[in-house]
Design a protein around this motif. Sequence first.
Motif, short mmCIF file in Angstrom:
data_model
loop_
_atom_site.label_atom_id
_atom_site.label_comp_id
_atom_site.label_asym_id
_atom_site.label_seq_id
_atom_site.Cartn_x
_atom_site.Cartn_y
_atom_site.Cartn_z
N GLY A 1 -15.59 -27.74 -4.88
CA GLY A 1 -14.77 -27.12 -3.85
C GLY A 1 -14.81 -25.60 -3.80
N TRP A 2 -15.63 -24.99 -4.70
CA TRP A 2 -15.80 -23.53 -4.60
C TRP A 2 -16.61 -23.23 -3.33
N THR A 3 -16.23 -22.17 -2.63
CA THR A 3 -16.96 -21.80 -1.43
C THR A 3 -17.59 -20.42 -1.60
N LYS A 4 -18.82 -20.29 -1.10
CA LYS A 4 -19.51 -19.01 -1.08
C LYS A 4 -19.22 -18.39 0.28
N GLU A 5 -18.55 -17.24 0.26
CA GLU A 5 -18.02 -16.69 1.51
C GLU A 5 -18.40 -15.23 1.72
N LEU A 6 -18.56 -14.88 2.98
CA LEU A 6 -18.66 -13.48 3.39
C LEU A 6 -17.32 -13.10 4.02
N ASN A 7 -16.66 -12.12 3.40
CA ASN A 7 -15.36 -11.68 3.91
C ASN A 7 -15.33 -10.16 4.02
N LEU A 8 -14.36 -9.68 4.76
CA LEU A 8 -14.08 -8.25 4.81
C LEU A 8 -12.81 -8.06 3.97
N ILE A 9 -12.94 -7.33 2.85
CA ILE A 9 -11.84 -7.26 1.88
C ILE A 9 -11.47 -5.81 1.57
N SER A 10 -10.17 -5.57 1.51
CA SER A 10 -9.67 -4.29 1.03
C SER A 10 -9.26 -4.45 -0.43
N TRP A 11 -9.88 -3.67 -1.33
CA TRP A 11 -9.58 -3.74 -2.76
C TRP A 11 -8.65 -2.59 -3.12
N ASN A 12 -7.53 -2.91 -3.74
CA ASN A 12 -6.58 -1.88 -4.18
C ASN A 12 -6.20 -0.91 -3.06
N GLY A 13 -6.04 -1.44 -1.87
CA GLY A 13 -5.58 -0.64 -0.74
C GLY A 13 -6.61 0.28 -0.13
N ARG A 14 -7.86 0.21 -0.64
CA ARG A 14 -8.88 1.11 -0.08
C ARG A 14 -9.46 0.54 1.22
N ASP A 15 -10.32 1.34 1.85
CA ASP A 15 -10.98 0.89 3.08
C ASP A 15 -11.69 -0.44 2.83
N PRO A 16 -11.59 -1.36 3.77
CA PRO A 16 -12.20 -2.68 3.56
C PRO A 16 -13.73 -2.61 3.52
N LYS A 17 -14.31 -3.49 2.70
CA LYS A 17 -15.77 -3.61 2.62
C LYS A 17 -16.14 -5.07 2.74
#
Lengths: 88, 88
Positions: free
Chosen positions: B36-52
């Motif tokens: 059930g693990w999924t390999k995903e492409l997401n847009l993520i903000s880490w520790n409040g920084r600009d999303p990557k």
Amino acid sequence: MFTTARRHLRNGGIELADIKYEIIEHVGVLSESPKGWTKELNLISWNGRDPKYDLRDWAPDKAKMGKGVTLTENDLTNLKGILNKLDL
Amino acid sequence: MFTTARRHLRNGGIELADIKYEIIEHVGVLSESPKGWTKELNLISWNGRDPKYDLRDWAPDKAKMGKGVTLTENDLTNLKGILNKLDL
């Protein structure tokens, strides 16, 4: 074929020294950092197993590797479809 | 916004507990493992920084994350070009 061992570094990188890997095919370079690390898609055989696609950062001369993801051909096909739908 | 800490697991995964991250956009799923693990492409903000953009494996319900790579929009553009040249 390279034999390496790895040690986790403070910067999140991995130093090599005990993993065997062979880069079967350099598929492409996505970008290069100011310090010369390159983000690359390669076809890599780990510890003599069947080669898999691999996306990760590499130090100059492949002296160190960053964290990365392994991708199957099916993953790449689906990723291609996802990217072609994005406004890039 | 999720606050997590991470602990490296024997299986190479990372358990969460002290990193703040927010998934800004679920871009796409490349594949799903038998567990059930999924390999995903997401847009993520880490520790409040600009999303990557971020490509990695996730456990069901995002309870754990695997290793992954961060990608800029320019990386994605170049990756798209590389994938479109492959025989996939």
